[in-house]
Motif scaffolding. Structure first.
Motif, PDB file in Angstrom:
ATOM      1  N   GLU A 193      10.091   6.963  -7.865  1.00  0.00           N
ATOM      2  CA  GLU A 193       9.726   5.707  -8.716  1.00  0.00           C
ATOM      3  C   GLU A 193       9.077   4.711  -7.834  1.00  0.00           C
ATOM      4  O   GLU A 193       8.014   4.216  -8.307  1.00  0.00           O
ATOM      5  CB  GLU A 193      10.903   5.437  -9.504  1.00  0.00           C
ATOM      6  CG  GLU A 193      11.255   6.304 -10.678  1.00  0.00           C
ATOM      7  CD  GLU A 193      12.785   5.708 -11.363  1.00  0.00           C
ATOM      8  OE1 GLU A 193      12.849   4.566 -11.026  1.00  0.00           O
ATOM      9  OE2 GLU A 193      12.988   6.178 -12.224  1.00  0.00           O
ATOM     10  N   LEU A 194       9.708   4.393  -6.782  1.00  0.00           N
ATOM     11  CA  LEU A 194       9.133   3.442  -5.904  1.00  0.00           C
ATOM     12  C   LEU A 194       7.739   4.079  -5.252  1.00  0.00           C
ATOM     13  O   LEU A 194       6.866   3.060  -5.171  1.00  0.00           O
ATOM     14  CB  LEU A 194       9.898   3.216  -4.670  1.00  0.00           C
ATOM     15  CG  LEU A 194      11.305   2.429  -4.961  1.00  0.00           C
ATOM     16  CD1 LEU A 194      12.154   2.367  -3.755  1.00  0.00           C
ATOM     17  CD2 LEU A 194      10.938   0.960  -5.428  1.00  0.00           C
ATOM     18  N   GLU A 195       7.581   5.154  -4.929  1.00  0.00           N
ATOM     19  CA  GLU A 195       6.317   5.812  -4.599  1.00  0.00           C
ATOM     20  C   GLU A 195       5.233   5.695  -5.561  1.00  0.00           C
ATOM     21  O   GLU A 195       4.200   5.388  -5.440  1.00  0.00           O
ATOM     22  CB  GLU A 195       6.607   7.242  -4.275  1.00  0.00           C
ATOM     23  CG  GLU A 195       7.249   7.389  -2.661  1.00  0.00           C
ATOM     24  CD  GLU A 195       6.492   6.715  -1.578  1.00  0.00           C
ATOM     25  OE1 GLU A 195       5.137   6.585  -1.666  1.00  0.00           O
ATOM     26  OE2 GLU A 195       7.328   6.390  -0.703  1.00  0.00           O
ATOM     27  N   GLN A 196       5.600   5.841  -6.844  1.00  0.00           N
ATOM     28  CA  GLN A 196       4.684   5.988  -7.943  1.00  0.00           C
ATOM     29  C   GLN A 196       4.100   4.407  -8.125  1.00  0.00           C
ATOM     30  O   GLN A 196       3.179   4.002  -8.274  1.00  0.00           O
ATOM     31  CB  GLN A 196       5.326   6.191  -9.256  1.00  0.00           C
ATOM     32  CG  GLN A 196       5.493   7.879  -9.162  1.00  0.00           C
ATOM     33  CD  GLN A 196       6.245   8.190 -10.451  1.00  0.00           C
ATOM     34  OE1 GLN A 196       6.569   7.623 -11.465  1.00  0.00           O
ATOM     35  NE2 GLN A 196       6.501   9.700 -10.504  1.00  0.00           N
ATOM     36  N   LEU A 197       5.214   3.264  -8.014  1.00  0.00           N
ATOM     37  CA  LEU A 197       4.915   2.008  -8.289  1.00  0.00           C
ATOM     38  C   LEU A 197       3.883   1.682  -7.127  1.00  0.00           C
ATOM     39  O   LEU A 197       2.848   0.756  -7.341  1.00  0.00           O
ATOM     40  CB  LEU A 197       6.256   1.326  -8.194  1.00  0.00           C
ATOM     41  CG  LEU A 197       7.083   1.182  -9.437  1.00  0.00           C
ATOM     42  CD1 LEU A 197       8.283   0.466  -9.292  1.00  0.00           C
ATOM     43  CD2 LEU A 197       6.390   0.786 -10.824  1.00  0.00           C
ATOM     44  N   LYS A 198       4.228   1.885  -5.730  1.00  0.00           N
ATOM     45  CA  LYS A 198       3.242   1.733  -4.806  1.00  0.00           C
ATOM     46  C   LYS A 198       1.892   2.281  -5.112  1.00  0.00           C
ATOM     47  O   LYS A 198       0.885   1.592  -4.582  1.00  0.00           O
ATOM     48  CB  LYS A 198       3.837   2.127  -3.395  1.00  0.00           C
ATOM     49  CG  LYS A 198       3.244   1.827  -2.083  1.00  0.00           C
ATOM     50  CD  LYS A 198       4.025   2.187  -1.059  1.00  0.00           C
ATOM     51  CE  LYS A 198       3.212   1.840   0.236  1.00  0.00           C
ATOM     52  NZ  LYS A 198       3.475   2.614   1.563  1.00  0.00           N
ATOM     53  N   SER A 199       1.748   3.265  -5.538  1.00  0.00           N
ATOM     54  CA  SER A 199       0.380   3.964  -5.616  1.00  0.00           C
ATOM     55  C   SER A 199      -0.512   3.124  -6.744  1.00  0.00           C
ATOM     56  O   SER A 199      -1.524   2.915  -6.844  1.00  0.00           O
ATOM     57  CB  SER A 199       0.601   5.280  -6.341  1.00  0.00           C
ATOM     58  OG  SER A 199       1.413   5.592  -7.553  1.00  0.00           O
ATOM     59  N   LYS A 200       0.323   2.350  -7.746  1.00  0.00           N
ATOM     60  CA  LYS A 200      -0.243   1.509  -8.641  1.00  0.00           C
ATOM     61  C   LYS A 200      -0.685   0.245  -8.109  1.00  0.00           C
ATOM     62  O   LYS A 200      -1.359  -0.404  -8.932  1.00  0.00           O
ATOM     63  CB  LYS A 200       0.636   1.491 -10.074  1.00  0.00           C
ATOM     64  CG  LYS A 200       0.951   2.686 -10.657  1.00  0.00           C
ATOM     65  CD  LYS A 200       1.891   2.481 -11.626  1.00  0.00           C
ATOM     66  CE  LYS A 200       2.233   3.799 -12.408  1.00  0.00           C
ATOM     67  NZ  LYS A 200       3.148   3.707 -13.770  1.00  0.00           N
ATOM     68  N   CYS A 201      -0.202  -0.189  -7.046  1.00  0.00           N
ATOM     69  CA  CYS A 201      -0.512  -1.489  -6.514  1.00  0.00           C
ATOM     70  C   CYS A 201      -1.551  -1.338  -5.540  1.00  0.00           C
ATOM     71  O   CYS A 201      -1.591  -0.820  -4.398  1.00  0.00           O
ATOM     72  CB  CYS A 201       0.658  -2.110  -5.574  1.00  0.00           C
ATOM     73  SG  CYS A 201       2.336  -2.326  -6.426  1.00  0.00           S
ATOM     74  N   ASP A 202      -2.813  -1.894  -6.067  1.00  0.00           N
ATOM     75  CA  ASP A 202      -3.945  -1.769  -5.323  1.00  0.00           C
ATOM     76  C   ASP A 202      -3.984  -2.631  -4.032  1.00  0.00           C
ATOM     77  O   ASP A 202      -4.585  -2.190  -2.847  1.00  0.00           O
ATOM     78  CB  ASP A 202      -5.283  -2.184  -6.286  1.00  0.00           C
ATOM     79  CG  ASP A 202      -5.185  -1.469  -7.442  1.00  0.00           C
ATOM     80  OD1 ASP A 202      -4.888  -0.159  -7.367  1.00  0.00           O
ATOM     81  OD2 ASP A 202      -5.979  -1.837  -8.347  1.00  0.00           O
ATOM     82  N   PHE A 203      -3.316  -3.652  -4.070  1.00  0.00           N
ATOM     83  CA  PHE A 203      -3.364  -4.521  -2.880  1.00  0.00           C
ATOM     84  C   PHE A 203      -2.385  -4.100  -1.932  1.00  0.00           C
ATOM     85  O   PHE A 203      -2.545  -4.501  -0.706  1.00  0.00           O
ATOM     86  CB  PHE A 203      -2.796  -5.798  -3.046  1.00  0.00           C
ATOM     87  CG  PHE A 203      -1.422  -5.952  -3.833  1.00  0.00           C
ATOM     88  CD1 PHE A 203      -0.179  -6.286  -2.671  1.00  0.00           C
ATOM     89  CD2 PHE A 203      -1.183  -5.879  -5.042  1.00  0.00           C
ATOM     90  CE1 PHE A 203       1.061  -6.261  -3.516  1.00  0.00           C
ATOM     91  CE2 PHE A 203       0.128  -5.894  -5.653  1.00  0.00           C
ATOM     92  CZ  PHE A 203       1.116  -6.058  -4.802  1.00  0.00           C
ATOM     93  N   LEU A 204      -1.705  -3.215  -1.840  1.00  0.00           N
ATOM     94  CA  LEU A 204      -0.947  -2.202  -1.028  1.00  0.00           C
ATOM     95  C   LEU A 204      -1.539  -1.159  -0.306  1.00  0.00           C
ATOM     96  O   LEU A 204      -1.453  -0.794   0.585  1.00  0.00           O
ATOM     97  CB  LEU A 204       0.446  -1.818  -1.466  1.00  0.00           C
ATOM     98  CG  LEU A 204       1.497  -3.016  -1.826  1.00  0.00           C
ATOM     99  CD1 LEU A 204       2.629  -2.582  -2.243  1.00  0.00           C
ATOM    100  CD2 LEU A 204       1.773  -4.101  -0.684  1.00  0.00           C
TER     101      LEU A 204
END
Length: 328
Positions: A193-204
């Motif tokens: 779930e954290l990886e999926q959230l990270k993929s949705k964060c453009d600034f990261l």
């Protein structure tokens, strides 16, 4: 529950509900139990007024309409209005005048009153249960005494030996390996779930892109969030984590002057940048205007349009010729 009550018990329940609903027509009116059923189920002016009060409590506009009805010469007009109101609520038919007058069966009248009372705002219905006195009478009835005795003196002691042993065996039969595997699976799903959230964060993800410019309001919001997080951490540390840590808790300064100074400096910097941007835009606009004056023909002379340099050159030549003629 109301279907298992007698008419007298249901009448006492409806009468108690009227008192709970603060009906002014029955407040302070203490009647014997034998007089409650005739009061609610017999034709009378008090019964009609009680019905009118319930309708006014459900719909305040009915109270204003009631004043007009009372001034009418038709004695049955109020009865007809209550019947029409009950029909709108789908509790009776449009021709059930005998129900409103009090000539129908007592059980039907009491059920009608009970259903009307459930629609009164701010009235907490007792979920169809009888009032306290009727409940005590039913509880201490002759057929209920064996059950009451069993409840007061239960034959099964709480938590017998076999149940305690069963609880102990259940606790001891837990498998640590299964618990570890469950925790590992939970951690794996959390990581996904954290990886999926990270993929949705453009600034990261897009680190090569330029960082967005923070406005003073966003910086103020970030500073407030940081202060709340530090305060929350201190509270959690003192209540839950201090017993597991031998180090002293970190001390955070409560001064906010640094945030204020940073905010003022950033605001001044943003103001200067805006001024430089406006100056640059004004300079570009002036350069464009001068370029157009020098290249575009705008001035008429001798039936033709000329540019500003050509017009100035022609004007200079004419002045020189005029001066030469004066000297000659």
């Amino acid at each position: 529950m109301a279907g298992s009550l007698t008419d007298e018990q249901l009448a006492q329940h409806v009468y108690g509900s009227l008192q709970v609903a603060s009906c002014p027509l029955v407040q302070g009116l203490y009647l014997p139990e034998a007089d409650i059923l005739p009061l609610l189920c017999s034709p009378s002016e008090l019964r009609i007024n009680v019905l009118a009060w319930i309708c006014s409590s459900i719909n305040p506009n009915f109270a204003n309409h009631k004043a007009t009805v009372m001034s009418s010469k038709d004695p049955d007009l109020l009865t007809k209005e209550i019947t029409a109101f009950g029909q709108e609520l789908m509790l009776c038919k449009g021709d059930d005048l005998e129900l409103i007058r009090g000539n129908a069966s007592p059980h039907r009248q009491l059920r009608f009153l009970e259903q009307l009372l459930t629609l009164v705002p701010h009235f907490k219905k007792s979920a169809g249960l009888p009032d306290g006195e009727a409940l005590l009478n039913e509880l201490f009835a002759a057929e209920s005494l064996p059950h009451l005795t069993q409840m007061l003196k239960p034959t099964l002691d709480p938590w017998p030996v076999n149940i305690k042993a069963l609880r102990k065996s259940t606790k001891s039969s837990s498998k640590p390996r299964e618990a570890v595997s469950d925790v590992a699976a939970l951690l794996q799903s959390t990581q996904s779930e954290l990886e999926q959230l990270k993929s949705k964060c453009d600034f990261l993800v897009n680190e090569e892109k330029s960082l967005p410019v923070f406005s003073p309001s966003s910086l103020r919001l970030v500073a407030c969030d940081l202060q709340q997080l530090m305060t929350t951490f201190c509270h959690v540390y003192e209540t839950d984590l201090r017993a597991y840590c031998t180090r002293d808790p970190p001390r955070f300064s409560t001064e906010i002057d640094v945030f204020q100074r940073v905010h003022e400096l950033l605001l001044a910097c943003n103001t200067e940048l805006e001024m430089l941007k406006e100056v640059s835009e004004a300079s570009e606009s002036m350069n464009e205007e001068v370029k157009q004056l020098q290249t575009q023909p705008r001035y008429w002379s001798r039936g033709e349009k000329h540019t500003l340099p050509d017009q100035l050159q022609d004007l200079t030549k004419r002045i020189e010729d005029f001066l030469w003629q004066l000297h000659s």
